[in-house]
Design a protein around this motif. Structure first.
Motif, PDB file in Angstrom:
ATOM      1  N   UNK A 218     -15.911 -16.336 -17.756  1.00 51.95           N
ATOM      2  CA  UNK A 218     -15.505 -15.636 -18.966  1.00 51.95           C
ATOM      3  C   UNK A 218     -16.576 -14.722 -19.537  1.00 51.95           C
ATOM      4  N   UNK A 219     -17.835 -14.976 -19.222  1.00 48.95           N
ATOM      5  CA  UNK A 219     -18.854 -13.981 -19.585  1.00 48.95           C
ATOM      6  C   UNK A 219     -18.575 -12.680 -18.842  1.00 48.95           C
ATOM      7  N   UNK A 220     -18.284 -12.795 -17.546  1.00 53.97           N
ATOM      8  CA  UNK A 220     -18.010 -11.575 -16.781  1.00 53.97           C
ATOM      9  C   UNK A 220     -16.709 -10.918 -17.246  1.00 53.97           C
ATOM     10  N   UNK A 221     -15.661 -11.716 -17.430  1.00 57.66           N
ATOM     11  CA  UNK A 221     -14.388 -11.138 -17.858  1.00 57.66           C
ATOM     12  C   UNK A 221     -14.502 -10.478 -19.225  1.00 57.66           C
ATOM     13  N   UNK A 222     -15.367 -11.021 -20.105  1.00 56.24           N
ATOM     14  CA  UNK A 222     -15.562 -10.402 -21.425  1.00 56.24           C
ATOM     15  C   UNK A 222     -16.107  -8.988 -21.297  1.00 56.24           C
ATOM     16  N   UNK A 223     -16.946  -8.767 -20.275  1.00 54.62           N
ATOM     17  CA  UNK A 223     -17.509  -7.426 -20.090  1.00 54.62           C
ATOM     18  C   UNK A 223     -16.418  -6.417 -19.732  1.00 54.62           C
ATOM     19  N   UNK A 224     -15.350  -6.887 -19.082  1.00 48.42           N
ATOM     20  CA  UNK A 224     -14.274  -5.983 -18.689  1.00 48.42           C
ATOM     21  C   UNK A 224     -13.193  -5.869 -19.766  1.00 48.42           C
ATOM     22  N   UNK A 225     -12.767  -7.001 -20.330  1.00 43.34           N
ATOM     23  CA  UNK A 225     -11.690  -6.936 -21.322  1.00 43.34           C
ATOM     24  C   UNK A 225     -12.110  -6.191 -22.580  1.00 43.34           C
ATOM     25  N   UNK A 226     -13.382  -6.309 -22.979  1.00 39.10           N
ATOM     26  CA  UNK A 226     -13.827  -5.672 -24.227  1.00 39.10           C
ATOM     27  C   UNK A 226     -14.399  -4.266 -24.022  1.00 39.10           C
ATOM     28  N   UNK A 227     -15.025  -4.000 -22.852  1.00 40.56           N
ATOM     29  CA  UNK A 227     -15.797  -2.761 -22.723  1.00 40.56           C
ATOM     30  C   UNK A 227     -15.424  -1.909 -21.506  1.00 40.56           C
ATOM     31  N   UNK A 228     -14.434  -2.333 -20.729  1.00 41.62           N
ATOM     32  CA  UNK A 228     -14.058  -1.577 -19.540  1.00 41.62           C
ATOM     33  C   UNK A 228     -13.586  -0.177 -19.900  1.00 41.62           C
ATOM     34  N   UNK A 229     -12.797  -0.052 -20.973  1.00 43.18           N
ATOM     35  CA  UNK A 229     -12.322   1.284 -21.370  1.00 43.18           C
ATOM     36  C   UNK A 229     -13.497   2.187 -21.754  1.00 43.18           C
ATOM     37  N   UNK A 230     -14.476   1.635 -22.488  1.00 48.60           N
ATOM     38  CA  UNK A 230     -15.639   2.437 -22.879  1.00 48.60           C
ATOM     39  C   UNK A 230     -16.461   2.844 -21.660  1.00 48.60           C
ATOM     40  N   UNK A 231     -16.568   1.943 -20.697  1.00 48.06           N
ATOM     41  CA  UNK A 231     -17.298   2.231 -19.461  1.00 48.06           C
ATOM     42  C   UNK A 231     -16.648   3.395 -18.716  1.00 48.06           C
ATOM     43  N   UNK A 232     -15.323   3.372 -18.584  1.00 46.10           N
ATOM     44  CA  UNK A 232     -14.611   4.435 -17.887  1.00 46.10           C
ATOM     45  C   UNK A 232     -14.705   5.762 -18.637  1.00 46.10           C
ATOM     46  N   UNK A 233     -14.619   5.698 -19.959  1.00 40.07           N
ATOM     47  CA  UNK A 233     -14.703   6.916 -20.761  1.00 40.07           C
ATOM     48  C   UNK A 233     -16.094   7.524 -20.675  1.00 40.07           C
ATOM     49  N   UNK A 234     -17.125   6.671 -20.754  1.00 39.50           N
ATOM     50  CA  UNK A 234     -18.503   7.163 -20.757  1.00 39.50           C
ATOM     51  C   UNK A 234     -18.934   7.656 -19.377  1.00 39.50           C
ATOM     52  N   UNK A 235     -18.630   6.882 -18.326  1.00 37.80           N
ATOM     53  CA  UNK A 235     -19.135   7.221 -16.996  1.00 37.80           C
ATOM     54  C   UNK A 235     -18.287   8.276 -16.299  1.00 37.80           C
ATOM     55  N   UNK A 236     -16.950   8.196 -16.458  1.00 36.28           N
ATOM     56  CA  UNK A 236     -16.054   9.077 -15.710  1.00 36.28           C
ATOM     57  C   UNK A 236     -15.289  10.051 -16.593  1.00 36.28           C
ATOM     58  N   UNK A 237     -15.529  10.016 -17.907  1.00 36.65           N
ATOM     59  CA  UNK A 237     -14.940  10.963 -18.865  1.00 36.65           C
ATOM     60  C   UNK A 237     -13.406  10.914 -18.872  1.00 36.65           C
ATOM     61  N   UNK A 238     -12.853   9.705 -18.746  1.00 38.28           N
ATOM     62  CA  UNK A 238     -11.400   9.551 -18.859  1.00 38.28           C
ATOM     63  C   UNK A 238     -10.975   9.652 -20.317  1.00 38.28           C
ATOM     64  N   UNK A 239      -9.716   9.985 -20.539  1.00 32.86           N
ATOM     65  CA  UNK A 239      -9.172   9.947 -21.894  1.00 32.86           C
ATOM     66  C   UNK A 239      -8.912   8.492 -22.289  1.00 32.86           C
TER      67      UNK A 239
END
Length: 386
Positions: A218-239
């Motif tokens: 759940x530590x790992x899953x927390x990194x994706x459920x809470x911040x995956x959208x921000x990661x994609x927006x920041x790194x790949x400039x997705x909407x």
């Protein structure tokens, strides 16, 4: 099957309402100018509220079952969404998150107990069917946010709160089955079982090992459920909408892994499923921070698929270690998972503000190494029933 399908559907509705909270983080961050630490604190309030109450409710229900807790818990989630729909200050957002957490804390231990009551000899299958409803709801939350909340605004959360009334009506009928038939099954199972399968000392060691595995997952899953959208927006400039869709795909893979984990545990043994589901994700978590946009979504989906197969096996394994405390054990593991996720989200948010979200994903990639703890799990399983 009717009872299992009913609680799985209500789990879907409950967790879809719950998952709308992280799904609207980008909108809240923009409107209220929140940083990663404040976003992590929202998750912390929600998940700590859920985690503290769950084992307590389960322990009380082991001694005196409360069938009506099922529909009551859903109403708390409805109240949380209604508060969030009008929350234009940070304090109200935290209040709404706390109410959502209280709803989960009431719903999960008792519904997990009902799944075991209705399972017959297929405890893993019943736990998977119950949990996959929640995973499907978590996957639908971001999709609903992308299609409705992003388009019509925060006030549209009130529309989803109406689904709680449908869930409460279904759970009212489930609670009647629980009262008139489920409790009799529970008592008959206790009489037939006799003594606990393991000494208390070994059972407690097994519980601690399983909690350690839940911690890493759940530590790992927390990194994706809470911040995956921000990661994609920041790194790949997705909407925002594109990032929400990718979060939906990841959570859909988590749902698929959950439905597979329980039956595989019934067939091959829960210990083997736990070994594979934690350690098996390691190669993909290590690759994910270095992948291109083409490979990032498939890798994230593989990680979700493999990691998610562990939880049904872990919960049923724990219930078999302490068969007279099914409610407490269920509440402990669901609550611990929520609490670890909340603390992890807050800590990862604080870290991301200082070193960047991409660095965070490089660090948490090693969390599946905790899967080596599975070597200390005791042997408690019997041959599958015919």
């Amino acid at each position: 099957m009717g009872v299992l399908v009913a609680i799985s559907l209500c789990h879907l509705i409950n967790d879809m309402m719950q998952s709308l909270l992280p799904a609207i983080y980008p909108g809240l961050a923009k409107e209220l100018t929140l940083n990663f630490s404040q976003i992590g604190l929202i998750t912390l309030v929600y998940q700590i509220t859920a985690s503290i109450l769950q084992p307590i409710i389960g322990l009380v229900a082991d001694k005196k079952p409360v069938p009506l807790a099922l529909p009551i818990g859903t109403l708390f989630s409805m109240a949380g969404l209604l508060v969030l729909s009008i929350a234009h200050v940070y304090a109200l957002v935290l209040l709404g998150a706390a109410l959502l957490g209280m709803g989960s804390s009431i719903f999960h231990p008792e519904s997990s107990r009902v799944a075991r009551m209705a399972s017959g000899a297929r405890h893993g299958f019943a736990q998977s069917l119950f949990q996959v409803g929640g995973n499907a709801g978590q996957a639908l939350g971001p999709l609903a946010a992308a299609l409705v909340v992003v388009r019509y605004g925060q006030t549209s959360l009130a529309f989803f709160a109406l689904l709680a009334l449908l869930s409460a009506a279904i759970l009212w009928n489930v609670s009647r089955w629980y009262k008139h038939h489920g409790l009799a099954r529970l008592q008959a199972g206790r009489k037939a079982r006799g003594a606990a399968p393991l000494p208390k000392g070994k059972a407690r060691i097994g519980i601690l090992v399983l909690l350690g595995l839940v911690f890493s997952k759940y530590i790992y899953l927390a990194s994706l459920t809470s911040f995956y959208t921000f990661y994609l927006i920041e790194k790949f400039h997705l909407t925002v909408a594109q990032a929400q869709f990718q979060l939906f795909l990841f959570l859909a893979a988590v749902a698929a892994g959950t439905i597979a984990g329980g039956p595989l545990g019934d067939r091959f043994g829960r210990k083997y499923v736990i070994w594979f589901s934690i350690l098996g994700a390691l190669p993909f978590t290590l690759l994910l921070p270095h992948a291109s946009l083409l490979w990032t979504p498939p890798l994230a989906m593989l990680v979700g698929l493999i990691l998610a197969s562990a939880f049904p096996a872990i919960v049923v394994f724990a219930q078999e270690l302490m068969p007279d405390s099914v409610g407490m054990v269920s509440g402990l593991f669901f609550g611990f998972a929520f609490g670890v996720g909340g603390i992890g989200a807050a800590a990862l948010g604080w870290t991301a503000d200082r070193v960047g979200i991409e660095t965070v994903y490089q660090w948490v990639a090693f969390m599946p190494l905790f899967g080596l703890l599975a070597i200390f799990l005791p042997k408690v399983e019997k041959a599958p029933a015919r």
